[in-house]
Enzyme design. Structure first.
Site, PDB file in Angstrom:
ATOM      1  N   GLU A 255       0.765  -1.153   0.124  1.00 42.25           N
ATOM      2  CA  GLU A 255       0.273   0.050   0.211  1.00 42.25           C
ATOM      3  C   GLU A 255       0.755   0.939   0.293  1.00 42.25           C
ATOM      4  O   GLU A 255       1.397   1.435   1.111  1.00 42.25           O
ATOM      5  CB  GLU A 255      -0.369  -0.256   1.442  1.00 42.25           C
ATOM      6  CG  GLU A 255      -1.643  -1.220   1.032  1.00 42.25           C
ATOM      7  CD  GLU A 255      -3.029  -1.219   0.761  1.00 42.25           C
ATOM      8  OE1 GLU A 255      -3.629   0.038   0.008  1.00 42.25           O
ATOM      9  OE2 GLU A 255      -3.793  -1.982   0.288  1.00 42.25           O
ATOM     10  N   CYS A 289      -1.738   9.128   2.834  1.00 42.49           N
ATOM     11  CA  CYS A 289      -1.857   8.366   1.679  1.00 42.49           C
ATOM     12  C   CYS A 289      -3.242   9.537   0.700  1.00 42.49           C
ATOM     13  O   CYS A 289      -3.248   8.947  -0.440  1.00 42.49           O
ATOM     14  CB  CYS A 289      -1.424   7.522   1.157  1.00 42.49           C
ATOM     15  SG  CYS A 289      -3.052   6.619   1.872  1.00 42.49           S
TER      16      CYS A 289
HETATM   17  P1  NAD Z   1       8.191   5.031   4.252  1.00 42.95           P
HETATM   18  O1  NAD Z   1       8.639   3.888   2.661  1.00 42.95           O
HETATM   19  O2  NAD Z   1       9.639   5.720   4.437  1.00 42.95           O
HETATM   20  O3  NAD Z   1       8.869   3.419   6.039  1.00 42.95           O
HETATM   21  C1  NAD Z   1       7.513   3.284   5.628  1.00 42.95           C
HETATM   22  C2  NAD Z   1       7.991   1.936   7.056  1.00 42.95           C
HETATM   23  O4  NAD Z   1       9.365   1.269   6.270  1.00 42.95           O
HETATM   24  C3  NAD Z   1       8.447   1.833   7.693  1.00 42.95           C
HETATM   25  O5  NAD Z   1       8.776   1.795   8.931  1.00 42.95           O
HETATM   26  C4  NAD Z   1      10.328   1.928   7.845  1.00 42.95           C
HETATM   27  O6  NAD Z   1      11.225   1.481   9.391  1.00 42.95           O
HETATM   28  C5  NAD Z   1      10.055   1.196   6.970  1.00 42.95           C
HETATM   29  N1  NAD Z   1      11.944   0.920   6.365  1.00 42.95           N
HETATM   30  C6  NAD Z   1      12.394   1.935   5.975  1.00 42.95           C
HETATM   31  N2  NAD Z   1      13.251   0.591   4.716  1.00 42.95           N
HETATM   32  C7  NAD Z   1      13.473  -0.025   4.992  1.00 42.95           C
HETATM   33  C8  NAD Z   1      13.839  -1.671   3.806  1.00 42.95           C
HETATM   34  N3  NAD Z   1      14.346  -1.917   3.701  1.00 42.95           N
HETATM   35  N4  NAD Z   1      13.295  -3.002   4.344  1.00 42.95           N
HETATM   36  C9  NAD Z   1      12.001  -3.048   4.922  1.00 42.95           C
HETATM   37  N5  NAD Z   1      11.394  -1.425   5.688  1.00 42.95           N
HETATM   38  C10 NAD Z   1      12.409  -0.689   5.755  1.00 42.95           C
HETATM   39  O7  NAD Z   1       7.184   5.616   4.489  1.00 42.95           O
HETATM   40  P2  NAD Z   1       6.795   6.848   5.686  1.00 42.95           P
HETATM   41  O8  NAD Z   1       7.723   7.989   5.044  1.00 42.95           O
HETATM   42  O9  NAD Z   1       6.944   5.635   6.998  1.00 42.95           O
HETATM   43  O10 NAD Z   1       5.668   6.931   4.921  1.00 42.95           O
HETATM   44  C11 NAD Z   1       4.586   7.635   4.369  1.00 42.95           C
HETATM   45  C12 NAD Z   1       4.381   6.974   3.305  1.00 42.95           C
HETATM   46  O11 NAD Z   1       3.372   6.107   3.359  1.00 42.95           O
HETATM   47  C13 NAD Z   1       3.519   8.089   1.893  1.00 42.95           C
HETATM   48  O12 NAD Z   1       4.628   7.401   1.018  1.00 42.95           O
HETATM   49  C14 NAD Z   1       2.344   7.434   1.983  1.00 42.95           C
HETATM   50  O13 NAD Z   1       1.321   7.493   0.855  1.00 42.95           O
HETATM   51  C15 NAD Z   1       2.623   6.133   2.361  1.00 42.95           C
HETATM   52  N6  NAD Z   1       1.352   5.351   2.770  1.00 42.95           N
HETATM   53  C16 NAD Z   1       0.580   4.839   1.914  1.00 42.95           C
HETATM   54  C17 NAD Z   1      -0.720   4.015   2.592  1.00 42.95           C
HETATM   55  C18 NAD Z   1      -1.929   3.566   1.812  1.00 42.95           C
HETATM   56  O14 NAD Z   1      -2.474   2.781   2.179  1.00 42.95           O
HETATM   57  N7  NAD Z   1      -1.443   3.288   0.298  1.00 42.95           N
HETATM   58  C19 NAD Z   1      -1.687   4.576   3.909  1.00 42.95           C
HETATM   59  C20 NAD Z   1      -0.712   5.466   4.879  1.00 42.95           C
HETATM   60  C21 NAD Z   1       0.841   5.779   4.202  1.00 42.95           C
END
Ligand code: NAD
Length: 524
Positions: A255, A289
């Site tokens: 997502e 999002c």
């Molecule tokens: P992010 O991608 O920076 O981090 C998400 C998660 O991934 C965190 O827990 C982080 O620690 C982890 N992570 C980071 N590097 C990783 C790796 N190499 N391997 C595995 N896990 C790793 O996102 P964010 O800044 O926390 O959140 C914002 C983003 O989330 C925005 O792009 C937003 O649109 C999206 N989002 C999407 C939805 C949806 O349902 N489509 C909902 C909410 C947020």
């Protein structure tokens, strides 16, 4: 482990902010509304993640064996705990996110509703199915399909809805019979940790739910150890997660980000459309999002809509709130995100856009960006192309609904969208928006309609939450083909003789042909 930076909040144990954890790294959790340090947590090493996954895996068969009703009884206890302890959880979540209370309080309410929804629907969605064979040749067979859970589901979550996007994904996974390990965002690990602790200690739930703390290395280790990965976050990290999961052929559901369009037709109720745009764009400081990020307004309604929207956004009260003085718009939860929002707005202003209200970062304490309405924007600007994820909307004039649709669909994202206008016309336009969910005369509300699936098109993701797909994805399909009666030998088995082959061919032709001549073995 990714290198420690002030932005990530990760510190080595020996640093000045360290908690005193011996021999490992720690995470500092800051309050974005004040900048104060609120907690320091130890980071889970890859070995610790593997151990946690192995532990819950060993308890999963018993969890699966208690059945849908048995699992719902436990989840119902979690629902009751959430309802009874919301204030405590909301206090923690407000502290780690900087949200205003009204935004935070959506989270326990959503979880309670979701537990009820899947509790009521799981038997229909993943109960065993009996299937009628499509061909009389299979008349001797009984066909069944059962849905068996992936033993351990790993959930990796972002910071914008620390409970909805972690525990919210755990609910259908647990209801399906999987064990669950969650890695929350390093910025907002506390609210979820409190809920998991309550499951273990206060509710006394089976040991099939846990969380691990850390950033990329911890998340990567969870991808390696889990049998199914539910990831919510940026498309940048989503690509890394999918690539890593490919190493072990682990299925993923992603997502990802969005750049949601709103179309305002000339015959819309412009008060409702402007109020919806203000709420849909600024709620949770635009850190959703599915936030309204781009608005396309049919020419005749443009001036009036923009005036109403600017007035509504200009009235919003921003800051840290408490019970006596509620606010509308809270802090930016991650300092990284504030820098992105500032960059998008400055890029637009430098290219000729105008901010009718807002337009800049707010001086501290705390991390805030003013609720902002931009006009004179176009698709060459980052603010109309890339995910801003902040309290900013860009508004463009469209000649007609066709141009509005073309602009709305001109995006690499396709998460959700909205169309405002006379009901039937708006619905016709909405059906042509290229995204996973579209609202007519409302915004964001599809997320609460857990009856219908929600997932991203294009680069907004793979897979769905909610509805039937939202629980089925946590299951593997097992078809069971049962022979009700049969001879010692089937005609298709050994030995292959001309006579037996001829008989099989004649029977197959008689059943497969759709005209009498061929059924009787003649050419057409
Ligand atoms: P992010 O991608 O920076 O981090 C998400 C998660 O991934 C965190 O827990 C982080 O620690 C982890 N992570 C980071 N590097 C990783 C790796 N190499 N391997 C595995 N896990 C790793 O996102 P964010 O800044 O926390 O959140 C914002 C983003 O989330 C925005 O792009 C937003 O649109 C999206 N989002 C999407 C939805 C949806 O349902 N489509 C909902 C909410 C947020």
């Amino acid at each position: 482990m990714e290198s420690g930076t002030a932005e990530s909040g990760i510190q080595s144990a020996g640093s000045t902010n360290g908690s005193g954890t011996v021999g490992g790294e720690t995470l500092d959790v800051l309050n974005p509304a004040t900048g104060e340090l609120v907690a320091t947590l130890p980071v889970d090493s890859p070995d610790a993640v593997a151990e946690t996954v192995a532990r819950v895996r060993s308890n999963q068969p018993e969890w699966e064996a208690i059945g849908i009703e048995g699992r719902y009884r436990w989840l119902a206890q979690l629902r009751d705990w959430l309802l009874d302890n919301q204030d405590r959880v909301l206090d923690t979540m407000q502290m780690e996110t900087g949200k205003v209370r009204a935004d935070a309080s959506n989270e326990p309410a959503y979880l309670a509703d979701l537990i009820n929804f899947y509790g009521a629907k799981a038997a229909k969605f993943i109960g065993e199915e009996g299937i009628r064979p499509h061909s009389a040749l299979l008349a001797a067979k009984k066909l069944r399909v059962q849905y068996r859970p992936h033993p351990v589901v790993g959930i990796i979550s972002p910071w914008n809805f620390p409970l909805i996007l972690s525990a919210g994904d755990a609910v259908p996974a647990l209801q399906a019979g999987a064990a669950v390990v969650i890695k929350p965002s390093e910025f907002t690990p506390l609210g979820l940790a409190e809920v998991v602790e309550a499951w273990k200690q206060e509710i006394g739930g089976p040991d099939v739910l846990d969380c691990v703390q850390g950033i990329g290395e911890t998340g990567g280790a969870l991808v390696d150890a889990a049998d199914f990965v539910q990831f919510t976050g940026s498309d940048r990290t989503g690509r890394k997660v999918m690539a890593r999961a490919a190493e072990t052929l682990t299925p993923v559901s992603l997502e990802l980000g969005g750049k949601d369009p709103m179309i305002v037709l000339a015959d819309a109720d412009l008060d409702r459309a402007a109020n919806a745009a203000a709420w849909g764009g600024m709620m949770n400081s635009g850190q959703i999002c599915m936030s309204v990020e781009r608005i396309y307004v049919e020419e005749p309604a443009y001036d009036e809509f923009v005036a109403k929207l600017t007035a509504e956004v200009g009235r919003l009260r921003q800051g840290a709130d408490d019970a006596r003085s509620p606010k509308d718009v809270g802090a930016m939860t991650s300092p990284n995100q504030t820098a992105i929002v500032e960059d998008h707005v400055n890029d637009a202003l430098a290219s000729g856009a105008r901010a009718l209200t807002g337009g800049k970062r707010v001086e501290g304490p705390g991390d805030y960006f003013e609720p902002t309405v931009l006009v004179d924007v176009d698709h060459s600007m980052k603010v109309m192309r890339d995910e801003t994820f902040g309290p900013v909307v860009g508004v463009m004039r469209a000649r007609d609904s066709e141009e509005a649709l073309r602009l709305a669909n001109d995006s690499r994202y396709g998460l959700s969208g909205s169309v405002f206008g006379e009901k039937e016309r708006a619905e016709r336009v909405a059906r042509r928006v290229e995204c996973g969910a579209v609202n007519v005369n409302d915004v964001l509300v599809n997320y609460l309609a857990s009856d219908v699936p929600m997932g991203g098109w294009k680069e907004s993701g793979i897979g769905y939450r909610h509805g039937e797909p939202g629980i089925k994805k946590y299951c593997r399909t097992e078809s069971v083909v049962i022979t009700r009666f049969g001879a010692k030998r089937e005609p298709t088995w050994y030995p292959y003789t001309r006579a037996r082959r001829g008989l099989v061919n004649r029977i197959a032709q008689a059943f497969n042909a759709r005209d009498l001549k061929r059924r009787l073995g003649m050419r057409g």
